[in-house]
Scaffold this motif. Structure first.
Motif, short mmCIF file in Angstrom:
data_model
loop_
_atom_site.label_atom_id
_atom_site.label_comp_id
_atom_site.label_asym_id
_atom_site.label_seq_id
_atom_site.Cartn_x
_atom_site.Cartn_y
_atom_site.Cartn_z
N ALA A 34 0.83 -1.20 0.00
CA ALA A 34 0.00 0.00 0.00
C ALA A 34 0.87 1.26 0.00
O ALA A 34 0.59 2.22 -0.73
CB ALA A 34 -0.93 -0.02 1.21
N ARG A 35 1.90 1.28 0.82
CA ARG A 35 2.83 2.43 0.85
C ARG A 35 3.49 2.63 -0.51
O ARG A 35 3.60 3.75 -1.00
CB ARG A 35 3.90 2.23 1.92
N GLU A 40 4.16 5.54 -5.69
CA GLU A 40 4.12 5.49 -7.16
C GLU A 40 3.03 6.39 -7.71
O GLU A 40 3.22 7.08 -8.72
CB GLU A 40 3.88 4.06 -7.64
N PHE A 41 1.88 6.39 -7.07
CA PHE A 41 0.76 7.20 -7.52
C PHE A 41 1.11 8.69 -7.49
O PHE A 41 0.92 9.40 -8.47
CB PHE A 41 -0.47 6.92 -6.65
N LEU A 42 1.66 9.16 -6.38
CA LEU A 42 1.96 10.58 -6.26
C LEU A 42 3.13 11.00 -7.16
O LEU A 42 3.14 12.11 -7.69
CB LEU A 42 2.22 10.97 -4.81
N VAL A 43 4.08 10.12 -7.38
CA VAL A 43 5.16 10.42 -8.33
C VAL A 43 4.56 10.57 -9.73
O VAL A 43 4.91 11.47 -10.47
CB VAL A 43 6.25 9.33 -8.28
N SER A 44 3.61 9.70 -10.07
CA SER A 44 2.93 9.79 -11.37
C SER A 44 2.09 11.07 -11.47
O SER A 44 2.05 11.70 -12.53
CB SER A 44 2.05 8.56 -11.57
N VAL A 45 1.42 11.43 -10.39
CA VAL A 45 0.63 12.67 -10.39
C VAL A 45 1.52 13.84 -10.79
O VAL A 45 1.13 14.70 -11.58
CB VAL A 45 -0.02 12.90 -9.00
N GLN A 46 2.74 13.85 -10.26
CA GLN A 46 3.65 14.95 -10.54
C GLN A 46 4.30 14.80 -11.92
O GLN A 46 4.28 15.74 -12.71
CB GLN A 46 4.72 15.03 -9.46
N SER A 47 4.84 13.63 -12.22
CA SER A 47 5.62 13.48 -13.46
C SER A 47 4.75 13.38 -14.71
O SER A 47 5.11 13.91 -15.75
CB SER A 47 6.55 12.27 -13.35
#
Length: 159
Positions: A34-35, A40-47
């Motif tokens: 989950a962590r 990964e999700f937040l890195v994708s949100v930004q990148s």
């Protein structure tokens, strides 16, 4: 852990929201999974989507995910559903589990060992809610993606 299918643009079907979901089996690895998914999700949100995400938001989101999934694993038998969504400058963390009992934050007690997870979650979030579902419950926590340029955590007022 099976992430929910998203469109090629990373958006959830029919909503336009940036989101991801996973069903965790509740075993000993689900907290780390989950962590990892949250990071990964937040890195994708930004990148991929160009939405700024502070390091603080990334760290706190992983902390909140860890605490909520830990509680679900500890108190509810069966699978855990994790949903992450970005909306209006916030990341929403939703955790569903099979136990209908709503969590209650305990009074602060420096002498108590453990059982501070919900206190921590409520202290770092801009919003928190718990609701019963037809089966189980859903916990939602909202965290700011960015800190205020003045140094304050977005969404929190200085004391």
């Amino acid at each position: 852990m099976e992430p929910a299918p998203l469109g090629e643009d990373g958006l959830a079907p029919d909503t336009g929201a940036i989101r991801t979901s996973a069903t965790l089996d509740g075993d000993g690895t689900c907290i780390a999974q989950a962590r990892h998914l949250a990071a990964e999700f937040l890195v994708s949100v930004q990148s991929v989507h160009g939405i700024p995400v502070s390091q603080r938001a990334l760290d706190l989101t992983q902390l909140v995910v860890s605490e909520l999934v830990t509680n679900a694993r500890k108190y509810a038998p069966g699978p855990v559903q994790l949903d992450l969504r970005v909306t209006g400058g916030l990341v929403e963390v939703e955790v569903w589990d099979t136990d209908p009992m709503l969590p209650v934050a305990r009074a602060a007690d420096a002498g108590r060992v453990g059982q501070h997870g919900l206190e921590i979650v409520m202290a770092v979030c801009q919003g928190f809610e718990a609701q019963r579902e037809p089966v189980g419950k859903r916990i939602t926590a909202r965290l700011a993606l960015m800190d205020d340029p003045g140094g304050d955590i977005a969404g929190h007022r200085p004391l």
